[in-house]
Scaffold this motif. Structure first.
Motif, PDB file in Angstrom:
ATOM      1  N   GLY A  17      41.809   1.133  48.710  1.00  0.00           N
ATOM      2  CA  GLY A  17      42.928   1.474  49.593  1.00  0.00           C
ATOM      3  C   GLY A  17      42.595   1.693  51.056  1.00  0.00           C
ATOM      4  O   GLY A  17      43.446   2.160  51.814  1.00  0.00           O
ATOM      5  N   MET A  28      53.924   7.876  56.164  1.00  0.00           N
ATOM      6  CA  MET A  28      52.590   7.866  56.776  1.00  0.00           C
ATOM      7  C   MET A  28      52.313   9.271  57.298  1.00  0.00           C
ATOM      8  O   MET A  28      53.098   9.807  58.081  1.00  0.00           O
ATOM      9  CB  MET A  28      52.567   6.856  57.934  1.00  0.00           C
ATOM     10  N   SER A  32      50.714   7.285  52.603  1.00  0.00           N
ATOM     11  CA  SER A  32      49.466   6.847  53.218  1.00  0.00           C
ATOM     12  C   SER A  32      48.994   7.942  54.171  1.00  0.00           C
ATOM     13  O   SER A  32      49.815   8.712  54.681  1.00  0.00           O
ATOM     14  CB  SER A  32      49.677   5.544  53.986  1.00  0.00           C
ATOM     15  N   ARG A  35      48.615   5.406  48.765  1.00  0.00           N
ATOM     16  CA  ARG A  35      48.608   3.949  48.838  1.00  0.00           C
ATOM     17  C   ARG A  35      47.456   3.475  49.721  1.00  0.00           C
ATOM     18  O   ARG A  35      46.589   2.732  49.291  1.00  0.00           O
ATOM     19  CB  ARG A  35      49.948   3.467  49.385  1.00  0.00           C
ATOM     20  N   THR A  36      47.457   3.953  50.977  1.00  0.00           N
ATOM     21  CA  THR A  36      46.458   3.479  51.930  1.00  0.00           C
ATOM     22  C   THR A  36      45.779   4.648  52.622  1.00  0.00           C
ATOM     23  O   THR A  36      46.430   5.635  52.968  1.00  0.00           O
ATOM     24  CB  THR A  36      47.144   2.612  53.018  1.00  0.00           C
TER      25      THR A  36
END
Ligand SMILES: *Cc1c(COP(=O)(O)O)cnc(C)c1O
Length: 473
Positions: free
Chosen positions: A364, A411, A251, A276-277
């Motif tokens: 996303g 992240m 992410s 993913r995000t």
């Protein structure tokens, strides 16, 4: 690869035709007809590439009217350790397992805008030389954009820069960075007023079609398509640095203002990068956080815009947002036109209850907002825990990122500026001055070259006409 308008009113154009102007003639923004798809084999091959080679691959997918070897030379000249401090260009630092910072602010003006702007400077020079044309870049800045543009275009053939900034309103460091440039093709104009006065003058000058054509006035603002594409590269770079195999997802957290940086992440994801995000962080100026939470896009009035300690994110509207909405509504230009008619008429629109908003999770995006107190606390905590000093914008991203971590998914927080640029907030958080990177000590004492003017578009036009030599009559 051809480019069209988000509002449907532009015949498809190749890259070099849209390079100097991000705005389409119908008021929309230029976007590629489709996103290039990257298959898993290609992605595996790219994992082994250094920054320059990766940039050639990614950017090459969007440019087919510059010969590959020329593009390669322009990229090689741009992404060097002399300009960006390390051969990695955008090094990844690990705070703890699964939490990283991607360093994007090691260029000449210590903010991430250099990554795209340095390439844009070389592209401009190349394309202008090919056609024998000249360009006068006119812009308004409250700090980061103007200095990144000036450092990218200084000394370039065929380009002059006229940059308006609010007189006495920028930090001493930012002022010195811009006004100390002595290159004859750089003109700093300090306007007795605020940033909005500068922007109004740019609009007035650009709105004079005859003057604009006669003096070949162009811009390098955040809607420039080449800037966005150049930013897509480091999402790939960050992904490869944080993972071992292409089975993994990551992410990204992005401190956002005009939606340029995070839109580049959206492109990478649309191309097939396993993101993913995309975590969008705003400061108190939460236009975008409001949209991603509620579906309502509401442009703020000048009076509503708050001056914050992450000033590069203080925006009333997000100039690249229309490009995302174009994808969200299934690239239906008619729908985008109607939505922006509402923006012009009513100051915004609301997608709540529409099928478009139901599609939002497919893209996303998640979002959050960070305040001055959050920034100060995040700067302090990041320093305390990891011994790493981050700037207030990066702190906004980090603060929101921590609300959206998923176990097993790294992240990656984008570092958008160096703490040295924002000494006041660092002092508030840590009780001491941030260190200056080598070469920036005492820049406030260098001689400055600047023209001070009243907020008067005619005066600015006269100044441009006098100094924009070589323009066609
Ligand atoms: C420009 C800028 C931002 C915002 O980026 P957008 O592409 O406008 O969303 C964030 N942080 C810093 C330091 C900037 O200069």
């Amino acid at each position: 690869m051809r480019y069209v308008s988000t509002r449907g009113g532009m015949a498809p154009q190749p890259f070099c035709e849209i390079l100097l102007e991000g705005l389409a003639p119908d008021g929309g923004l230029v976007v590629p007809e489709r996103y290039p798809a990257i298959d898993p084999l290609t992605l595996s091959r790219w994992r082994r590439l250094g920054y320059g080679d990766l940039a050639c691959e990614v950017i090459g997918r969007f440019v087919d009217d510059i010969p590959a070897e020329d593009l390669r030379a322009l990229i090689a000249k741009t992404y060097t350790s002399e300009i960006f401090g390390t051969a990695e260009i955008t090094p990844l630092r690990t705070l703890e397992p699964g939490l990283h910072i991607l360093g994007l602010s090691n260029g000449p003006t210590l903010a991430f805008k250099d990554v795209a702007m340095q390439l844009l400077g070389n592209l401009f020079e190349y394309v202008l030389a090919r056609t024998g044309e000249e360009l006068n870049v006119l812009g308004a800045t409250s700090g980061d954009t103007g200095s990144a543009a000036e450092y990218a275009l200084r000394g370039k053939q065929g380009v002059r820069v006229f940059m308006l900034s609010p007189y006495g309103k920028m930090s001493a460091f930012q002022t010195a960075q811009m006004y100390s440039l002595q290159d004859p093709n750089i003109f700093n104009i300090a306007v007795r007023g605020v940033f909005d006065d500068c922007q109004d003058i740019v609009k007035a000058v650009s709105g004079d079609a005859r003057f604009k054509a006669r003096h070949r006035i162009g811009t390098v603002n955040s809607i420039n398509w080449a800037r966005i594409v150049a930013q897509t590269v480091y999402y790939f770079k960050g992904y490869f640095a944080a993972t071992r195999s292409n089975e993994e997802q990551v992410s990204f957290a992005v401190p956002s203002g005009n939606f340029g940086n995070i839109f580049a992440g959206h492109i990478a994801r649309m191309m097939g990068l396993p993101i993913r995000t995309l975590v969008l962080a705003t400061n108190e100026n939460d236009v975008l956080d409001e949209f991603f939470r509620t579906g309502r896009y509401r442009v703020r009035s000048a009076a509503e815009v708050v001056q914050t300690s992450s000033p590069s994110m203080d925006i009333s509207k997000a100039s690249n947002f229309e490009r995302f909405v174009y994808d969200l509504v299934g690239q239906a230009a008619g729908v985008v036109s109607e939505l922006w008619r509402r923006v012009d008429r009513e100051g915004g629109f609301d997608l709540a209850g529409t099928p478009y908003l139901e599609r939002l999770p497919e893209f996303g995006f998640v979002s959050g907002c960070s305040t001055h107190a959050d920034r100060v606390k995040t700067i302090w905590r990041t320093h305390e825990r990891y011994g790493v000093l981050v700037d207030p914008h990066t702190a906004d991203g980090l603060k929101v990122a921590l609300d959206y971590r998923t176990p097993g998914v790294p992240m990656i927080c984008l570092e958008t500026a160096q703490p040295a640029k924002f000494a006041e907030t660092i002092r508030e958080a840590l009780g001491r001055e941030p260190e200056r990177p080598a070469g920036y000590e005492g820049i406030e004492r260098l001689p400055q070259r600047v023209e001070v003017m009243d907020p008067d578009a005619e005066q600015v036009k006269a100044f441009i006409a006098l100094h924009a030599g070589g323009a066609a009559s």
